[in-house]
Design a protein around this motif. Structure first.
Motif, short mmCIF file in Angstrom:
data_model
loop_
_atom_site.label_atom_id
_atom_site.label_comp_id
_atom_site.label_asym_id
_atom_site.label_seq_id
_atom_site.Cartn_x
_atom_site.Cartn_y
_atom_site.Cartn_z
N CYS A 72 0.85 -1.20 0.00
CA CYS A 72 0.00 0.00 0.00
C CYS A 72 0.88 1.24 0.00
CB CYS A 72 -0.90 0.00 1.24
SG CYS A 72 -1.86 1.52 1.42
N CYS A 77 -2.02 6.14 -1.18
CA CYS A 77 -2.47 7.21 -2.09
C CYS A 77 -3.90 7.65 -1.80
CB CYS A 77 -2.35 6.73 -3.53
SG CYS A 77 -3.40 5.30 -3.90
N GLY A 78 -4.72 6.74 -1.27
CA GLY A 78 -6.10 7.11 -0.91
C GLY A 78 -7.10 7.03 -2.05
N CYS A 128 -8.56 4.52 -3.11
CA CYS A 128 -9.60 3.56 -2.72
C CYS A 128 -10.73 4.21 -1.92
CB CYS A 128 -8.97 2.44 -1.90
SG CYS A 128 -7.93 3.06 -0.56
N CYS A 137 -7.93 0.00 -6.34
CA CYS A 137 -6.53 0.22 -5.95
C CYS A 137 -5.56 0.02 -7.13
CB CYS A 137 -6.16 -0.73 -4.82
SG CYS A 137 -4.40 -0.64 -4.40
S1 SF4 Z 1 -5.63 2.76 -3.34
FE1 SF4 Z 1 -5.83 2.47 -1.11
S2 SF4 Z 1 -5.08 0.38 -0.75
FE2 SF4 Z 1 -4.38 0.98 -2.79
S3 SF4 Z 1 -2.33 1.80 -2.46
FE3 SF4 Z 1 -3.74 3.55 -2.43
S4 SF4 Z 1 -4.26 3.79 -0.21
FE4 SF4 Z 1 -3.32 1.75 -0.46
#
Ligand code: SF4
Ligand code: SF4
Length: 397
Positions: free
Chosen positions: A25, A28-29, A31, A85
């Motif tokens: 992980c 990045c956020g 999700c 993600c």
């Molecule tokens: S999308 Fe969510 S789970 Fe995937 S890397 Fe970014 S913060 Fe982590």
């Protein structure tokens, strides 16, 4: 993400895997944008990125188990975050590892309700009996539980061994009691295609309920029972088929769940490899399927366990359109309906809100029928819909 998990935890299979997932992980956020609970609460800790951080802190001994548990219990395990993600973080697997570490016990009424659900739902005999009683004593039950009592109770399927080939049908525990007509419809459909349906008399619960409640012992007991029940049939059947996507996703994971058990690993992997959602099985046949309700307009709700968990997308739509149905557009099709196994009983407020949002989206173009692919979604939506909610198999003949 940087981690500093205790060496003794990383030395275990589970700890090593948790560490791998946490490190994948990048925080990045992205999700958070598709997480239903984050959309409801706006709290970072009710989104996947916050939950991943809580799990890391929990494993590192820096987080209070009570706070981590509260936010994990509010997670639907819908896995929409995994589909979104960009780094391929296996959130669902991480959440299940964290739940196993925390354990299934909870204090107070919620803890008692969890124990009751674990006692009741995975046992089709008990569920059938109490559903019959519950229909007459609904007014005595807490509202969240009363809403789950089915209006009618169905029986398990009788085998039909006729056909040039056969499939082994997973009957499911809730499925065979509350929506047994779905399996009967599939059996009739397959008979027309010269495919017989056999069942495994010793089949029990797939284990998903205990797994999502964090009860490792009961989960593995259920999985081993089913490997023993299903494996002996493998040489005689084309595939193991599930009409409940919430059960299919768990059986497809049997290989992973028993990978460390030398007595079961190989058989569990074979059972998992042979398992197909019914849309995958029917999609692989060349026969044309006909509409049972020609001319009807259908709103399709793909369960999270199908679209995010099994990553099966587009197959049901193709089969329904091929049979002649008009499929209506549905906004936010990636979002959970709030059923999510026991979630509708254990987190009724958020579950209700998600159901309202989902029904608003599904009914906005005035469909004649709503179709879905999992017993939980079907009964949860049907209990508040103005439109009939059916399993998509019931739309075909
Ligand atoms: S999308 Fe969510 S789970 Fe995937 S890397 Fe970014 S913060 Fe982590
Ligand atoms: S599984 Fe669903 S509810 Fe849980 S964090 Fe991911 S998107 Fe949110």
């Amino acid at each position: 993400m940087q981690t500093q998990l205790p060496a003794e935890f990383i030395a275990t299979d589970r700890g090593r895997r948790a560490n791998e997932i946490l490190r994948s992980c990048v925080h990045c956020g992205f999700c958070n944008a598709t997480c239903p609970t984050y959309q409801l609460s706006g709290d970072e800790l009710d989104g996947p990125r916050g939950r991943i951080y809580l799990i890391k802190e929990l494993f590192e001994g820096e987080e209070s188990p009570a706070r981590a548990t509260q936010h994990l219990d509010r997670c639907l395990t819908c896995r929409a975050c995994e589909t979104t993600c960009p780094s391929g973080v296996a959130y669902g697997e991480l959440a299940d590892i964290a739940r196993m570490q925390i354990g299934s016990r909870r204090p107070g009424f919620n803890g008692a309700l969890r124990l009751f659900l674990q006692w009741l739902v995975p046992n089709a005999g008990r569920l059938r009996l109490l559903s019959r009683v519950g229909r007459f004593a609904r007014f005595l039950l807490p509202q969240a539980l009363a809403a789950q009592v089915p209006d009618s109770v169905t029986q398990g399927l009788a085998e039909n061994t006729q056909g040039s080939k056969q499939v082994l049908l997973l009957q499911g525990c809730a499925q065979q009691v509350t929506t047994g007509g779905v399996n009967e419809s599939l059996q009739a459909l397959l008979a027309q295609l010269d495919v017989g349906v056999v069942t495994a008399p010793q089949e029990g619960c797939c284990g998903s309920l205990d797994m999502h409640l964090g009860d490792e012992d009961k989960t593995l007991r259920a999985v081993r029972n089913n490997v023993d029940a299903l494996f002996p049939h493998l040489n005689q059947v084309d595939a193991i088929v599930s009409t409940a996507s919430g059960c299919g996703i768990t059986v497809k994971d049997y290989g992973k769940l028993l990978a460390a058990d030398p007595a079961y690993a190989e058989r569990a992997a074979r059972v998992a490899e042979a398992t197909r959602d019914v849309s995958e099985y029917l999609g692989g046949l060349t026969a044309k399927l006909a509409a049972k309700f020609p001319g009807k307009r259908v709103a399709w709700h793909p369960p999270c366990s199908l679209q995010h968990g099994q990553q099966v997308e587009g197959l049901v739509e193709k089969l329904l359109i091929g049979a002649g149905y008009e499929l209506l557009p549905v906004a936010d099709a990636h979002l959970c309906c709030g059923s999510a196994g026991t979630y509708s009983v254990l987190q009724p407020d958020w579950s209700d809100q998600l159901r309202q949002n989902k029904l608003h989206a599904l009914q906005s173009h005035q469909p004649d029928l709503i179709a879905t692919a999992n017993v939980g979604c079907q009964t949860h939506l049907a209990s508040a819909a103005n439109t009939p909610v059916l399993h998509w198999i019931e739309l075909l003949s």
